[in-house]
Design a protein around this motif. Structure first.
Motif, mmCIF file in Angstrom:
data_model
loop_
_atom_site.group_PDB
_atom_site.id
_atom_site.type_symbol
_atom_site.label_atom_id
_atom_site.label_comp_id
_atom_site.label_asym_id
_atom_site.label_seq_id
_atom_site.Cartn_x
_atom_site.Cartn_y
_atom_site.Cartn_z
ATOM 1 N N ARG A 92 0.837 -1.212 0.000
ATOM 2 C CA ARG A 92 0.000 0.000 0.000
ATOM 3 C C ARG A 92 0.867 1.256 0.000
ATOM 4 N N SER A 93 1.900 1.230 0.812
ATOM 5 C CA SER A 93 2.797 2.375 0.905
ATOM 6 C C SER A 93 3.495 2.612 -0.435
ATOM 7 N N ARG A 96 1.010 4.064 -2.877
ATOM 8 C CA ARG A 96 0.766 5.492 -2.618
ATOM 9 C C ARG A 96 1.920 6.347 -3.135
ATOM 10 N N LYS A 99 1.822 6.439 -6.867
ATOM 11 C CA LYS A 99 0.667 7.241 -7.289
ATOM 12 C C LYS A 99 0.996 8.728 -7.151
ATOM 13 N N GLU A 100 1.588 9.099 -6.018
ATOM 14 C CA GLU A 100 1.968 10.503 -5.804
ATOM 15 C C GLU A 100 3.008 10.949 -6.828
#
Length: 109
Positions: A92-93, A96, A99-100
């Motif tokens: 998940r990290s 993220r 994605k960022e």
């Protein structure tokens, strides 16, 4: 064919039949052996109590082994759960972060 390769349970029933036959033979042997009835009854009672004590001891041993196995399995399950949770959190990290990074690259400022 060894007992380990049998799936129909016939080996277990054969062993049980053998043990029961041996016990029955022992009791019949004592009943027909020369000796007083009281002495024979005492012997039968003694051997029955001894067999019952051994059965109780074996059941306690099996229960202890089962408890140990359950405790070990719970511990291993907990460890696997922790590893899986850590892997999911790391995924998940990473998602993220990527994605960022993607959003920053596609939005010129």
């Amino acid at each position: 064919m060894s007992c380990e390769n049998r799936e129909d349970g016939s080996c277990g029933s054969s062993v049980l039949s053998f043990l029961l036959g041996g016990a029955l033979g022992g009791v019949l042997g004592m009943l027909y052996a020369p000796g007083s009835g009281e002495e024979t009854r005492r012997k039968i009672k003694f051997y029955a109590e001894e067999a019952a004590d051994k059965a109780v001891e074996r059941m306690q041993q099996i229960r202890g082994e089962a408890d140990e196995a359950i405790t070990k399995m719970k511990s291993e399950f907990s460890e696997q759960k922790d590893r899986l949770t850590s892997a999911i959190d790391a995924g998940r990290s990473a998602f993220r972060e990527e994605k960022e990074r993607y959003e920053e690259g596609s939005n010129p400022t």
